[in-house]
Enzyme design. Structure first.
Site, PDB file in Angstrom:
ATOM      1  N   GLY A 151       0.594  -1.418   0.044  1.00 55.65           N
ATOM      2  CA  GLY A 151      -0.037  -0.154   0.082  1.00 55.65           C
ATOM      3  C   GLY A 151       0.696   1.199   0.148  1.00 55.65           C
ATOM      4  CB  CYS A 174     -25.837 -10.526 -17.314  1.00 55.30           C
ATOM      5  SG  CYS A 174     -25.002 -10.412 -19.695  1.00 55.30           S
ATOM      6  CB  CYS A 220     -23.823 -14.419 -19.373  1.00 54.43           C
ATOM      7  SG  CYS A 220     -23.377 -13.690 -18.604  1.00 54.43           S
ATOM      8  CB  CYS A 237     -21.530  -8.988 -18.708  1.00 56.99           C
ATOM      9  SG  CYS A 237     -21.374 -10.187 -17.879  1.00 56.99           S
ATOM     10  CB  CYS A 295     -20.352 -11.953 -21.010  1.00 57.57           C
ATOM     11  SG  CYS A 295     -21.659 -11.615 -21.305  1.00 57.57           S
TER      12      CYS A 295
END
Lengths: 277, 263
Positions: free
Chosen positions: A29, A238, A241, A263, A269
Site C-alpha cells: 500500500g 445480464c 448471459c 456484463c 460474459c
C-alpha cells in the site's frame, strides 16, 4: 524486433522499476516513487500500467489487457497491439490463460490464480489528495497514519446522500497500515482485493508512483460502524448471459428509451454464453 | 469555607525562546509561564512578534533557541521540540487547539459544518456516524449556531458564524490548552461582543487554558487574566490585565493604552 528493446523500455529502466516494485511489495500500500519514462502515448492512457507491464513481462508470458472490463475497447486493443509488436509476446482475451493482466477500471470476474499478476493503471495514486493538496503534507500524513480526514469524505457522502455515495476509487486500508486508492475500480471489486491469490501492482505514469498489494494481504474498505461498506447490486441480470453476480453496464440501445444491462467483463460474459449455449 | 486554589500548576513553561527571521524580526529571549485554567493575553502592535511567539508555542515552528515544556501531568513533562514530530502533531490534534484569525485557515471550506466539527473526533478514531452527527449538533448549539444548518457548507455562513464554527471544531475534543490568534479580528463590534461573551463562558465552563494573541486591548481586558506586552520581539511589560491597562508603567504600554479610541 523493430529496433526496440524487448518490451520497449531499456533494461536499466526495467531494472529500476523492478527494484521499486520489490519495495512496493515489501511495504503493501505504500507509494514508491520511480523514474517514470515517456511512453509513446499520452498520460492518462495507461502509461504507468504499461511501464510496469513492460518491466515484468517475460518472453514466455501471455498478456491480457482490459479496459472497463472489455477486451475490445480502444485502450485495450492498442496496448495489446503495442506489446505484441515490441515484445512479441502471446496475447489473449481469456482471463484464465493470461499470466499478466493489465487493467483499467476493473478486476476480472473470474477468480485469479496465484501465478497471475494484475497490473492497474492509476490516474491519481494519492487518496488524500482531494482534501490535502500538498504532497509534502500527504506524505507526512501517511507516515504518521493520520487518516481521520479519509473519514471526513465518507461522512460528507452520508450527510449529503444518506449513504456512502462513493462508488469507485473507494479508499481501502492495506494490511492495517496504509490507506490506498485502489484506482478507479468500482467498489464492487474492492472485496476481490482482500486476500487475493494474485499479485496486484498499481502504476501511475503521470505522478510517477507505483504501489502493490501482495497476495493474501488484508484489504479493508473504510466505512462507519452504522454505515458499513456495501457493494453495488442490480435488480436486472445480464441480458446476454443472464449472470446475476457480475458488474453490469447499462447500455442504451436506441433513442426511444431502449436499454439493456450487460456484463462489463466481456470475457466472463462470453465464457458463460459458451457454457450456456 | 472553600478557598480558591492560589497556586495553580504550571501547564506551559517557556524558557528563553528566540525565533528570528532577521534582526528585530520575530521574538527574542522570551520566558513565560502559563498556569492551568489561566487566560494569558499577548498584546502589541503589528510586527512585534506576537504571532511568531504563538506559532512557536503551538508547536508549528521550531525556535532557534530555548525550550517549550508542556506539563501534561505533575510528573509528565514534554519538551515540545525534543519529542518527535509524530507525538507533537498528535498532541496538537488531541490535547491542544488552535483558533486562527481567519476562519478559512482553520476550517475545511469544501465540506459541511458537521464534517468540520467531526473531523478531530474522526482523527481520534470515532467511527460511528450517528454519534459524530450528535456531537456536531451539540457543539453547534453550544457556540450558538443553528444545529439545523449542520449540512450547510461553511462558505454559506457569515464571518462571525464561521468563527463560531471554527471554535466548535477546535473544542469538540475538549482540549486542555487553546491558542487563539486574533479570534475577533475582522468582525464588526456587535458580532465581536457576542463572540467574546460566548468565548468567556466556554473558557470558564470547560476550564480551558488559553494563550490569546490580540492587538485589541478591549478583547484582552475582557478575556485575559494576565497580559504580556510585546514590542520589537521582546516583552516590555507583564502583569495582571487590569493592572497593566489601568496603570501602565512602560512608556510603550502607556502609548498603547492611550491610543485606544473611545467613541
Amino acid at each position: 524486433m523493430n529496433g526496440y528493446n524487448f518490451a520497449y523500455l531499456d533494461e536499466q529502466t526495467k531494472r529500476m522499476i523492478r527494484r521499486a516494485l520489490l519495495k512496493a511489495v515489501a511495504i503493501p500500500g505504500y507509494q514508491v516513487p520511480f523514474g517514470g519514462r515517456e511512453m509513446p502515448m499520452p498520460y492518462g492512457w495507461g502509461t504507468g500500467g504499461m511501464q510496469l507491464t513492460a518491466s515484468i513481462l517475460g518472453a514466455g508470458d501471455v498478456l491480457k489487457v482490459i479496459d472497463q472490463g472489455a477486451d475490445d475497447t480502444t485502450n485495450a486493443v492498442s496496448i495489446r497491439a503495442f506489446f505484441e509488436r515490441v515484445a512479441g509476446v502471446e496475447t489473449t482475451t481469456a482471463t484464465g490463460t493470461a499470466n499478466v493482466i493489465q487493467t483499467r477500471h476493473r478486476i476480472p470476474e473470474a477468480p485469479l490464480a496465484p501465478d497471475q499478476i494484475l497490473v492497474f493503471q492509476v490516474p491519481i495514486p494519492e487518496p488524500l489528495r482531494f482534501i490535502e493538496p500538498s504532497e509534502q503534507e500527504t506524505r507526512l500524513m501517511h507516515a504518521l497514519e493520520e487518516y481521520g480526514v479519509m473519514q471526513v469524505k465518507l461522512y460528507e457522502d452520508i450527510a449529503r446522500y444518506g449513504h456512502i455515495a462513493t462508488t469507485y476509487a473507494y479508499p481501502v486500508k492495506v494490511d492495517g497500515r496504509y490507506v490506498m486508492d485502489p484506482s478507479p475500480i468500482p467498489k464492487f471489486d474492492n472485496p476481490k482485493l482482500h486476500q487475493s491469490d494474485a499479485l496486484m501492482l498499481f502504476g501511475a505514469g503521470r505522478e510517477k508512483r507505483l504501489y502493490a498489494i501482495p497476495p493474501y494481504t488484508r484489504v479493508e474498505s473504510l466505512d462507519f460502524e452504522d454505515h458499513p461498506f456495501e457493494i453495488q447490486r442490480w435488480d436486472e441480470s445480464c441480458a446476454l448471459c443472464g449472470s446475476r453476480e457480475s458488474f453490469l453496464d447499462e447500455v442504451i440501445t436506441d433513442d426511444a428509451g431502449g436499454r439493456m444491462f450487460v456484463c462489463s467483463d466481456t470475457d466472463y460474459c462470453l465464457t458463460r454464453r459458451g457454457e450456456l449455449a | 469555607m472553600k478557598r480558591p486554589e492560589l497556586d495553580r500548576p504550571v501547564l506551559l513553561d517557556v524558557q528563553g525562546i528566540t525565533r528570528l527571521y532577521g534582526p528585530g524580526k520575530g521574538c527574542e529571549e522570551l520566558d513565560l509561564r502559563l498556569h492551568a485554567g489561566e487566560v494569558l493575553g499577548i498584546v502589541g502592535e503589528s510586527g512585534s512578534g506576537k504571532s511568531t511567539l504563538l506559532r512557536v508555542l503551538a508547536g508549528l515552528e521550531a525556535p532557534d533557541a530555548g525550550r517549550v515544556v508542556y506539563h501534561r501531568a505533575a510528573d509528565d513533562a514534554l519538551d515540545l521540540y525534543a519529542i518527535g514530530e509524530a507525538r507533537r502533531r498528535a498532541l496538537l490534534r488531541l490535547e491542544w487547539g488552535l483558533v486562527h484569525q481567519n476562519p478559512r485557515d482553520g476550517l475545511r471550506m469544501g465540506v459541511s459544518a458537521g464534517a468540520n466539527v467531526g473531523e478531530r473526533l474522526m482523527a481520534l478514531g470515532q467511527r460511528h456516524y450517528g454519534q459524530l452527527r450528535a456531537a456536531g449538533q451539540d457543539w453547534m448549539t453550544q457556540v450558538e449556531l443553528d444545529p439545523a444548518r449542520i449540512d450547510d457548507a461553511p462558505r454559506t455562513f457569515s464571518g462571525g458564524m464561521q468563527q463560531r464554527l471554527q471554535i466548535a471544531r477546535t473544542l469538540v475534543t475538549r482540549p486542555r490548552l487553546v491558542f487563539m490568534d486574533e479570534p475577533t479580528g475582522g468582525l464588526d463590534v456587535s458580532v465581536q461582543a457576542r463572540l467574546l461573551d460566548m468565548l468567556r463562558t466556554l473558557v470558564r465552563q470547560l476550564g480551558l487554558s488559553v494563550v490569546l494573541v490580540t492587538h485589541d486591548l478591549a478583547v484582552a481586558r475582557l478575556l485575559a487574566h494576565r497580559l504580556l506586552v510585546m514590542r520589537r520581539g521582546r516583552v516590555v511589560e507583564a502583569g495582571l490585565t487590569d493592572q497593566i491597562l489601568d496603570d501602565p508603567q512602560h512608556a510603550y504600554t502607556q502609548l498603547l493604552v492611550s491610543s485606544v479610541l473611545t467613541p
